[in-house]
Enzyme design. Structure first.
Site, PDB file in Angstrom:
ATOM      1  N   LYS A  60      41.329  52.588  82.951  1.00  0.00           N
ATOM      2  CA  LYS A  60      40.886  53.834  83.571  1.00  0.00           C
ATOM      3  C   LYS A  60      39.746  54.525  82.808  1.00  0.00           C
ATOM      4  O   LYS A  60      39.000  55.308  83.383  1.00  0.00           O
ATOM      5  CB  LYS A  60      42.050  54.811  83.712  1.00  0.00           C
ATOM      6  N   SER A 314      46.618  45.385  83.567  1.00  0.00           N
ATOM      7  CA  SER A 314      45.858  46.638  83.678  1.00  0.00           C
ATOM      8  C   SER A 314      46.263  47.774  82.753  1.00  0.00           C
ATOM      9  O   SER A 314      45.500  48.732  82.598  1.00  0.00           O
ATOM     10  CB  SER A 314      45.902  47.125  85.125  1.00  0.00           C
TER      11      SER A 314
HETATM   12  C1  LIG Z   1      45.442  53.142  87.967  1.00  0.00           C
HETATM   13  C2  LIG Z   1      46.130  51.899  87.630  1.00  0.00           C
HETATM   14  C3  LIG Z   1      46.173  50.822  88.529  1.00  0.00           C
HETATM   15  C4  LIG Z   1      45.612  50.867  89.937  1.00  0.00           C
HETATM   16  O1  LIG Z   1      44.272  51.298  90.018  1.00  0.00           O
HETATM   17  P1  LIG Z   1      43.734  51.995  91.339  1.00  0.00           P
HETATM   18  O2  LIG Z   1      42.295  52.168  91.120  1.00  0.00           O
HETATM   19  O3  LIG Z   1      44.460  53.310  91.482  1.00  0.00           O
HETATM   20  O4  LIG Z   1      44.069  51.099  92.483  1.00  0.00           O
HETATM   21  C5  LIG Z   1      46.792  49.657  88.105  1.00  0.00           C
HETATM   22  N1  LIG Z   1      47.355  49.551  86.888  1.00  0.00           N
HETATM   23  C6  LIG Z   1      47.343  50.570  86.021  1.00  0.00           C
HETATM   24  C7  LIG Z   1      47.994  50.377  84.686  1.00  0.00           C
HETATM   25  C8  LIG Z   1      46.733  51.779  86.350  1.00  0.00           C
HETATM   26  O5  LIG Z   1      46.727  52.788  85.474  1.00  0.00           O
END
Ligand SMILES: *Cc1c(COP(=O)(O)O)cnc(C)c1O
Length: 337
Positions: A60, A314
């Protein structure tokens, strides 16, 4: 696949923004790393894009920094406000501190304490409001309107999407050889839109597969209905993706760039957290394991063999206390791939 001139132009605009995004003033280029045990178990080459290794332990930071750095001096002076389930909050807090911008962050009352502390320790003001993301969002939008601060969406903004798209730029450079598919976790759709726009512009044969929690599958629902539906209920175990409605900008890209959608259960996420741990000795948060859980489901269903499949790992912001539950669920559903 052939795109209309308008679609091609939309992708080109995102690719330009992605190439110009100055995210490396704060984000790091993360490894694209083989997962040997998973690869062996699944009969395919599985590569993990380690976004859990970013300074805020999720990708993010890329979108947040790209958005904040491009605000006008006047907007910077007035400050920013955002709503976030936690990871975007930490990204905005860190980016704002770096750029000397005052930041207020509204988070649902259910946000893991670790993420709240992550915001406060980076000097931003954290306000806990509402039971889940939609309530926090409504409150943050209202505060923005009343205070003149700029609202920074966690996903529904072209600059945020472009920042997240730098993940794809790295993947294609790190793996110039054939790639069959990239599995992307989906919350509000910012990450998958940025990745899909970049990949479909440059290597359209690479499949983009979105993976959602079955308790917040808002992109799958929107693609099926051919419009952005609002989910009546959202489960928060995978708190990083607990979003009830896909973003406007993300949907504009996803409706023609996403090849397939999958949903996974909470137990499948727990098992995937263990798979990632076994291969990396790193622990991911539930949302961070969505893509790996999706790959397992995809391989089981299609019987794919010998393919090269990338999973976006992520995020890693999970309360230590939650690990007991994750370990129990992983054991009960037989974690081996
Ligand atoms: C925000 C997030 C997502 C998904 O991202 P989007 O842009 O909202 O679809 C996936 N994994 C993690 C750990 C996140 O913080």
């Amino acid at each position: 696949m052939t795109y209309t001139a308008n679609q091609q132009a939309l992708l080109a605009r995102y690719v330009k923004k992605i190439l110009a995004a100055p995210v490396y003033e704060l984000a790091v280029l993360t490894p694209l790393q083989p997962a040997p045990a998973l690869s062996e178990a699944l009969g395919n080459q599985i590569l993990l894009k380690r976004e859990d290794l970013q300074p805020t332990f999720s990708f993010k930071i890329r979108g947040a920094y790209n958005k904040l750095v491009q605000l006008s001096d006047e907007q910077k002076a007035r400050g920013v406000i955002t709503a976030s389930a936690g990871n975007h909050a930490q990204g905005v807090a860190l980016a704002a501190r770096e750029l000397g911008i005052a930041a207020t962050i509204v988070m649902p009352a259910t946000t893991p304490e670790l993420k709240v502390l992550g915001v406060r320790s980076r000097g931003a003001e954290a306000v806990l409001h509402g039971e889940s993301f939609p309530f926090a969002l409504a409150y943050a939008l209202d505060l923005a309107a009343r205070t003149g601060r700029t609202f920074v969406s966690p996903f529904d903004d072209p600059e945020v999407i472009a920042g997240q798209g730098t993940v794809a730029m790295e993947i294609l450079r790190q793996h110039p050889a054939d790639l069959d598919a990239i599995f992307v976790p989906v919350g509000g759709g910012g990450l998958i839109a940025g990745i899909a726009a970049y990949v479909k512009y440059l290597r359209p044969q690479v499949r983009i597969i979105g993976v959602e929690s079955e308790h917040s599958a808002c992109l799958g629902a929107a693609l099926q209905a051919d419009e952005r539906v609002v989910l009546p209920n959202v489960g928060t175990f995978a708190d990083g993706v607990a979003v009830a409605q896909i973003g406007v900008y993300g949907f504009e890209v996803c409706r023609f760039c996403v090849d397939e959608m999958l949903t996974v259960t909470n137990d499948e996420l727990c098992a995937a957290i263990k798979n990632i741990y076994d291969d990396t000795r790193s622990i991911t948060e539930p949302s961070g394991a969505l893509a790996v859980a999706g790959i397992k489901k995809y391989v089981a269903r299609t019987r794919a063999r010998g393919q090269t499949l990338v999973a976006i790992d992520s995020g890693a912001n999970i309360n230590f206390d939650s690990l007991r539950h994750v370990a129990e669920r992983a054991a009960s559903c037989g974690a081996p791939a």
